[in-house]
Design a protein around this motif. Sequence first.
Motif, PDB file in Angstrom:
ATOM      1  N   ASP A 292      26.338 -82.085   0.035  1.00  0.00           N
ATOM      2  CA  ASP A 292      25.532 -79.894   0.012  1.00  0.00           C
ATOM      3  C   ASP A 292      24.310 -79.640   0.863  1.00  0.00           C
ATOM      4  O   ASP A 292      23.945 -78.679   0.048  1.00  0.00           O
ATOM      5  CB  ASP A 292      24.783 -80.431  -1.295  1.00  0.00           C
ATOM      6  N   GLY A 293      24.310 -80.323   1.838  1.00  0.00           N
ATOM      7  CA  GLY A 293      23.336 -80.319   3.117  1.00  0.00           C
ATOM      8  C   GLY A 293      21.992 -80.814   2.722  1.00  0.00           C
ATOM      9  O   GLY A 293      20.806 -80.893   3.062  1.00  0.00           O
ATOM     10  N   GLU A 294      21.786 -81.358   1.350  1.00  0.00           N
ATOM     11  CA  GLU A 294      20.370 -82.610   1.356  1.00  0.00           C
ATOM     12  C   GLU A 294      19.819 -83.158   1.941  1.00  0.00           C
ATOM     13  O   GLU A 294      18.623 -83.210   2.515  1.00  0.00           O
ATOM     14  CB  GLU A 294      20.625 -82.698  -0.268  1.00  0.00           C
ATOM     15  N   LEU A 295      20.827 -83.842   2.352  1.00  0.00           N
ATOM     16  CA  LEU A 295      20.430 -84.591   3.598  1.00  0.00           C
ATOM     17  C   LEU A 295      20.276 -83.989   4.748  1.00  0.00           C
ATOM     18  O   LEU A 295      19.686 -84.207   5.773  1.00  0.00           O
ATOM     19  CB  LEU A 295      21.810 -85.932   4.152  1.00  0.00           C
ATOM     20  N   ASN A 296      20.742 -83.040   4.833  1.00  0.00           N
ATOM     21  CA  ASN A 296      20.866 -82.342   6.672  1.00  0.00           C
ATOM     22  C   ASN A 296      19.118 -81.559   6.321  1.00  0.00           C
ATOM     23  O   ASN A 296      17.794 -81.353   7.144  1.00  0.00           O
ATOM     24  CB  ASN A 296      22.068 -81.188   6.884  1.00  0.00           C
ATOM     25  N   ALA A 297      18.776 -82.061   5.042  1.00  0.00           N
ATOM     26  CA  ALA A 297      17.627 -80.671   5.306  1.00  0.00           C
ATOM     27  C   ALA A 297      16.165 -81.714   5.045  1.00  0.00           C
ATOM     28  O   ALA A 297      16.001 -81.397   5.311  1.00  0.00           O
ATOM     29  CB  ALA A 297      17.209 -80.123   3.342  1.00  0.00           C
ATOM     30  N   ILE A 298      16.280 -82.695   5.205  1.00  0.00           N
ATOM     31  CA  ILE A 298      15.731 -83.687   5.030  1.00  0.00           C
ATOM     32  C   ILE A 298      15.283 -83.992   6.491  1.00  0.00           C
ATOM     33  O   ILE A 298      13.952 -84.973   6.884  1.00  0.00           O
ATOM     34  CB  ILE A 298      16.025 -85.171   4.318  1.00  0.00           C
ATOM     35  N   HIS A 299      16.409 -84.330   7.121  1.00  0.00           N
ATOM     36  CA  HIS A 299      16.371 -84.905   8.985  1.00  0.00           C
ATOM     37  C   HIS A 299      16.143 -83.659   8.907  1.00  0.00           C
ATOM     38  O   HIS A 299      14.956 -83.512  10.277  1.00  0.00           O
ATOM     39  CB  HIS A 299      17.981 -84.317   8.806  1.00  0.00           C
ATOM     40  N   GLU A 300      16.224 -82.539   9.171  1.00  0.00           N
ATOM     41  CA  GLU A 300      15.317 -81.123   9.457  1.00  0.00           C
ATOM     42  C   GLU A 300      13.973 -81.319   9.022  1.00  0.00           C
ATOM     43  O   GLU A 300      12.770 -81.231  10.168  1.00  0.00           O
ATOM     44  CB  GLU A 300      15.901 -79.878   8.371  1.00  0.00           C
ATOM     45  N   LYS A 301      13.405 -81.523   8.169  1.00  0.00           N
ATOM     46  CA  LYS A 301      12.643 -81.673   7.093  1.00  0.00           C
ATOM     47  C   LYS A 301      11.352 -82.799   8.345  1.00  0.00           C
ATOM     48  O   LYS A 301      10.529 -82.659   9.331  1.00  0.00           O
ATOM     49  CB  LYS A 301      11.892 -82.331   6.355  1.00  0.00           C
ATOM     50  N   TRP A 302      12.388 -84.190   8.608  1.00  0.00           N
ATOM     51  CA  TRP A 302      11.146 -85.706   9.416  1.00  0.00           C
ATOM     52  C   TRP A 302      11.502 -85.081  10.936  1.00  0.00           C
ATOM     53  O   TRP A 302      10.583 -85.796  11.649  1.00  0.00           O
ATOM     54  CB  TRP A 302      11.547 -85.872   8.728  1.00  0.00           C
TER      55      TRP A 302
END
Length: 266
Positions: free
Chosen positions: A243-253
């Motif tokens: 669902d892209g949530e993990l990717n969003a966390i990676h992009e954030k940090w």
Amino acid sequence: MSISRRMAMALIGAGLMAGAIASTAAAQTVEDIKAAGTVKIGMLVDFPPFGIMNQNNQPDGYDADVAKLLAKELGVEATIVPVTGPNRIPYLQSNQVDVLVASLGITEERAKNVDFSKPYAGISIGVFGAEDVAVSKPEDLSGKTIGVARASTQDTAVTEIAPSDATIQRFDDDASAVQALLSGQVELIGVSNVVAAQIEQAAPGRFNQKLQLSQQVQGIAVRKGSTELLNFINQFIDKVKADGELNAIHEKWLGSPLPDFVAEAK
């Protein structure tokens, strides 16, 4: 007390101790956690950007966001327990935490003591340099000056592939190697993707990765035999990848998408 009686008592004591250790390292279940209303998650807080203490003196970072997301999936509160590299597995084995989201690289040796989930993060080591430096294979390092942190993983990796006429300049730490790159003292450096992300934040667009040298995936760890909990966590990882949530966390940090070697890992 006779020798035979002393031996019997010793054997009983040893049996009780073995039983206590087995009990201490008992498998954890999803129902145990839901009944408690909280999941105790061990996390490093000295490994930015995966684990830090924020301005409010609270655990934060990539691992903290993943930990909170896992707690939400379990329907309980997250209690993040700061751990260190050496004590994180003992904390799990002694029931001080339920799981580890602690930048724990998946290795055969560690898998003897904990059960690992599918990869949720990863660290790669590569050669990084200015956009206009043409390097796409080890042979292209010929005549180049490459900075590395002395006795680090990247020092070993660069030393193994560098041509004999390349100059490897060793610094006391990554920060010194990065400063040498930024100032033009070296043309290239060997660093992890974590440090590379920090360089991109400091000097956007000036540098990029030339070569990838090694990769290590990280897993969420549970006590041995916690099969039901591990299955739940694996389903959670599949979900947040899809669902892209993990990717969003990676992009954030880390300022970049989730690496393919993590995103595609089964």
